[in-house]
Design a protein around this motif. Structure first.
Motif, PDB file in Angstrom:
ATOM      1  N   HIS B 244       0.874  -1.153   0.010  1.00 49.82           N
ATOM      2  CA  HIS B 244      -0.091   0.049   0.076  1.00 49.82           C
ATOM      3  C   HIS B 244       0.824   1.200  -0.113  1.00 49.82           C
ATOM      4  O   HIS B 244       1.839   1.448   0.711  1.00 49.82           O
ATOM      5  N   ASP B 246       0.770   4.153   1.438  1.00 49.38           N
ATOM      6  CA  ASP B 246       1.036   4.749   2.605  1.00 49.38           C
ATOM      7  C   ASP B 246       2.080   3.964   3.309  1.00 49.38           C
ATOM      8  O   ASP B 246       2.692   4.755   4.419  1.00 49.38           O
ATOM      9  N   HIS B 247       2.744   2.940   2.710  1.00 51.02           N
ATOM     10  CA  HIS B 247       3.832   2.168   3.265  1.00 51.02           C
ATOM     11  C   HIS B 247       4.980   2.323   2.307  1.00 51.02           C
ATOM     12  O   HIS B 247       6.129   1.871   2.665  1.00 51.02           O
TER      13      HIS B 247
END
Ligand SMILES: [Zn+2]
Ligand SMILES: [Zn+2]
Ligand SMILES: [Zn+2]
Ligand SMILES: [Zn+2]
Ligand SMILES: [Zn+2]
Lengths: 639, 639
Positions: B244, B246-247
């Motif tokens: 993802h 956001d990582h």
């Protein structure tokens, strides 16, 4: 054109705007935190009342005015004229002319008389000769440390000016960071006493606060190898709260590892750091350890020192202002207040503090416009760490002295050279002067004499009534005739031993070496004499063992080739607490309680595990602040 | 000789000692975490049962055996022989011979049949040809991402080997640190969702865990500029928990800023990272922002990836072992367990987790030999963040679909390409197969098809019964005939709009752009159709506004040159929760509660302020652990 040059150009124009006609500005430069203004009209500058003060407050800079080298009066003539302006009684002992900067350093026994009321005499001097005068005190007691430091700085003047110019440009660089934060990283002295060291950082700036050793655990040094401190040459500034080795010992090491920036501290801290760190190297060598750096690095540290006075608000980075305040702990010790950003955040590091007034010092200042976070020493933060009132302690000490005197014995007091020795000297001087104890010689052995000499060089840093006595009444108690410097070694000690009742103050304070060992040999067997402990004796030291009742003392007497022979201790052993240089539990609470406004957060450091936990939880419960007992190597973020 | 060379020499001698006579070792090298053993006798090696397994357990290393280039059988002949050993049914689609390493990569539809029982067929191959076989799955649905990544890695094989050798020597370097500590520094995702990033550090090693973006706040990136992360090339390893954005979004940026080390993640995470980060650049460009890096940097990241499987205990530094475990969140997502020092300390980073089994994945693993500190996501950590059971949610969704079908409308489901789309696909496939809803076309628009193809390439990472269906029964639900890939753009969408009842799954999941905008234009005015939200709609997104009742939708339709025209939304709008990829509050508590032994400390991260505070205080009170809700830029020390 660099942004700093642009800034200087703007400042020059602004100054020219402010000056009355007929006063020119030939150049404007940064030297460390100061703005140096060169003028062809130094005399006119000096004639115009408080022009400099007005400029300083308009530009919000510390300003020094210097004559342009072209217009300098000949030094021989200037010398004559200075002599004619300064009153004879000022006791000028040296005049030192620096053609490169147009400065003349005036060393005098009474600097106040050279300065004059509100600086009037100084301005008179400039009006006469055009040179910029700077005044230093002639040590009332000769101090080799002070004269060595002053001579060294004189000799390194040019390099020092280069350093200061570099530092100045660094301080006034353009801010580059596009983020905002304020963080503290703990590099030492958390849940332990020793190796004080912190990094205060913003997105723009990193400041190292203190860098000490851990007495009794020489391998445990501040964690300088972590990324937060690396590379050392990227650190903007080092701030030293005071000269005790647990705060200062590894400052010179920074230069060995590539640091090349400023050390901010008070002037007495600089000199004491010189004295103590050279002694630190000495002791390491004597104990067969490899010192972590050479004495050359001590000189580097001194060369990079930018001395600040209490209350001076000083830019040390584009987004950090530093102000020192009296900490009441030892000579020159400072609570260090950091104002970050334009009102963004304020942090104060207590360093080591004493909250109540002592004979030597006013109590620690805790009055700041704003402090959101306080980093607080916790040496005596434990729930039972309450100390006897000094008044009671003094009575107790004087009783012991009187009794010993009556039975014809001698009093031996092991003491730290810096701070506690001078406090005891003041007690003794007063007691003899007022007849509370008989007059008798007080012998000072080890570094005590030298440390006392440094104290007398900086009376401004002493408690106000003591300072006044030294200034106005010529009643410097340290010059009392009872005080004798043991400077002839064993012969003199033998003489004292064979003589009449006397008091001996000798290092080391914890009986771990130094001349106190010799005094034990001389007087230990004498049942009429008394050994009095007035300071904290750490676990594992001989002092602590004697306190605990040891009366057979192993003497590893190298000088005499002896080994393993034992000394029977027949002298009386007494302990008088209450003379600590540290606030006790009550003092620490009072320091925080009377702050206004109170800090939102307190980090309790510089104490053993129990002390920091106790203090942290007490402050939390009693004053409803967020408190922490950090571990080493943690980072706290405040903004 | 360097310490690594010395170590390799010792290992070679040790291996030679262990080998039966007649098997030689010509060279021994590190490649990343693996020890590569070159032999002139690869066939004999393969004939000797589980020799490699025995060596690996004796030396405690991951071991790969390769033939010495001198003894390699001609590739043409080898090709024939391989074909004769592998059963026809395995469906070999490609054989790729690498003379430099003696490896042959076998791509097959049924890798299990190439491997054979306990690896028997693979050993048979080596016995026949001497080459070392490596098996990869032919994607059952063609995936351009998978084939691009594989082709790219093939092409960069030599540089990759250099990288791995360098990394291997770095991992097995001599430990230099003389101190011990374990610290975590938070660089992002604390008291916020987005920009996940941490530094796990010891005195010897620094590991960066995740490096994501913050959706909706593109300027807020992880604090990579702090000293703890500087210089980036001094970081030993980057560990990526899942793909993802956001990582993962800023992992490629690390290479732009000088990082040149390994990225550890699972194989599907590597491929999904490739897919998502290229899309990330695309979206940035479309929205008129300057992407923080070029696509070249995505390729750098992929080139530096060292893929690990769940359960592999892998040396990633002299003092750090990493093990990935299934996190149940998206394909390849991993709870990352770090074992530090020789039993010194253990830290687990949950990454994002789903604790209960879903149709796609087994629930997150929380069974570790030891974990003293857990870094736990808290997306749904708030006191009221309980979600509907998936069973109820599915019934709800199917009811909506049936009703819409009855009234002749279409169902439009905005969904994230990775994870939730495939979960819904499984629900729909089963419901149609078992007659719970009528059979009708399910159109997949945007990256969903490609993401699904990647899922089918790695069935080992799916829930075990799903994997079994794909492996053994040829019943791959993703290949159901109802699924249609929208690959002909607007024409196809118009056709679907004009046709019979159908279901449309389309990105973006929060209606912030992508083909879902086109579906709204087509079907928004239709009162018989239904828009169903199955995923979280963040504040400020169009999805959230529609949920809140907006029915006049501004359409900034660039393609058609329109601006500011408005769409009236007449279709039904429904929300069905319970399909989240994140554990809800109960799931997070269960994850911690059933750990055995429980961690001593939990850092609650990856949640808004309220969620991390709620979860932190609940875990503290209910399970008596020390819990924290860190801020960004803080450092915690554990040892
Ligand atoms: Zn101190
Ligand atoms: Zn101290
Ligand atoms: Zn995720
Ligand atoms: Zn996430
Ligand atoms: Zn590279």
């Amino acid at each position: 054109m660099s942004s700093v040059d642009k800034q200087l150009e703007d400042l020059k124009a602004e100054i020219e705007d402010e000056l009355p006609p007929g006063i020119s500005v030939s150049d404007v430069k940064y030297e460390g935190p100061e703005l140096v203004v060169y003028t062809r009209d130094p005399k006119e500058f000096a004639s115009n009342g408080d022009l400099i003060r007005k400029l300083a407050s308009k530009l919000r800079k510390r300003i020094t005015v210097r004559p342009d080298p072209d217009v300098l009066m000949d030094a021989h003539e200037a010398r004559e004229r200075i002599r004619s302006v300064i009153p004879e009684d000022a006791g000028v002992t040296d005049l030192d002319f620096h053609v490169d900067t147009g400065e003349v350093v005036i060393e005098a026994e009474k600097p106040g008389m050279v300065i004059g009321r509100h600086g009037s005499t100084l301005r008179e001097i400039t009006k006469e000769i055009g040179w910029t005068p700077e005044v230093v005190r002639t040590p009332p007691i000769e101090s080799s440390t002070v004269s060595n430091v002053r001579n060294f700085l004189k000799q390194e003047r040019e390099e020092r000016r280069d350093i200061l110019e570099r530092v100045g440009r660094q301080i006034h660089r353009e801010e580059m960071a596009d983020e905002q934060w304020v963080r503290i990283t703990t590099l030492g002295c958390c849940r332990e006493v020793g190796r004080a060291s912190f990094i205060l950082s913003t997105a723009e700036t990193r400041v190292l606060v203190d860098c000490g050793d851990k007495p009794g655990a020489e391998g445990e040094v501040p964690y300088l190898q972590v990324p937060e401190a690396a590379p050392l040459n990227s650190i903007d500034a080092v701030v030293l709260t005071h000269a005790h080795l647990d705060h200062s010992a590894l400052i010179p090491l920074l230069f060995k590892y590539g640091y090349d920036g400023p050390i901010y501290c008070t002037e007495p801290t600089r000199d004491l750091m010189g004295l103590l760190s050279l002694d630190y190297l000495d002791v390491a060598t004597k104990e067969g350890r490899t010192p972590p750096y050479e004495s050359e690095m001590v000189r580097e540290a001194i060369k990079h020192t930018v001395p600040l006075e209490y209350g001076d608000v000083t830019d040390i980075a584009p987004d950090v202002k530093l102000t020192f305040h009296n900490a009441g702990h030892i000579l020159g010790s400072a609570v260090s207040h950091f104002h970050i950003g334009d009102g963004l955040y304020n942090v104060a590091f207590s360093g080591d503090i004493h909250y109540e007034d002592t004979r030597l010092f006013n109590g620690a200042v805790n009055d700041f416009p704003r402090v959101e976070t306080l980093v607080l020493e916790s040496t005596y933060g434990g729930r039972n760490d309450y100390q006897t009132d000094q008044e009671d302690s003094e009575r107790n000490l004087l009783d012991i002295i009187s009794e010993t005197h009556e039975q014809g014995g001698k009093v031996v007091i092991p003491a730290f050279a810096v701070g506690r020795s001078q406090e005891i000297m003041l007690v003794l001087e007063e007691a003899m002067r007022t007849g509370k104890i008989p007059r008798m010689p007080v012998h000072l052995d080890g570094m005590i004499w030298e440390a006392t000499a440094i104290h007398t060089t900086y009376p401004e840093y002493l408690r106000d009534d003591l300072r006044d006595r030294i200034f106005h009444e010529d009643e410097n108690p340290f010059l009392a005739e009872e005080f004798n410097h043991i400077d002839a070694g064993e012969d003199e000690r033998q003489e004292v031993t064979d003589g009449d009742p006397a008091i001996i103050l000798s290092t080391s304070g914890m009986v771990t070496g130094g001349p106190i060992m010799s005094w034990l040999r001389h007087l230990g067997p004498d049942p009429d004499s008394t050994l009095v402990f007035v300071g904290y004796q750490a676990q594992g030291t001989l002092g602590r063992r004697i306190q605990n009742g040891w009366d057979e003392i192993p003497m590893n007497d190298r000088e005499r080739g002896g080994r393993g022979n034992t000394l029977s201790l027949n002298m009386n052993v007494e302990t008088v607490d209450g003379f600590s240089g540290h606030a006790d539990r009550q003092g620490l609470e009072n320091f925080v309680k009377t702050m206004n406004p109170r800090p939102e957060k307190v980090l309790c450091v510089h104490g053993d595990e129990r002390s920091v936990q106790d203090l942290s939880s007490a402050l939390y419960h009693d004053y409803n602040m967020r408190t922490f007992a950090p571990k080493n190597l943690e980072t706290f973020r405040f903004k």
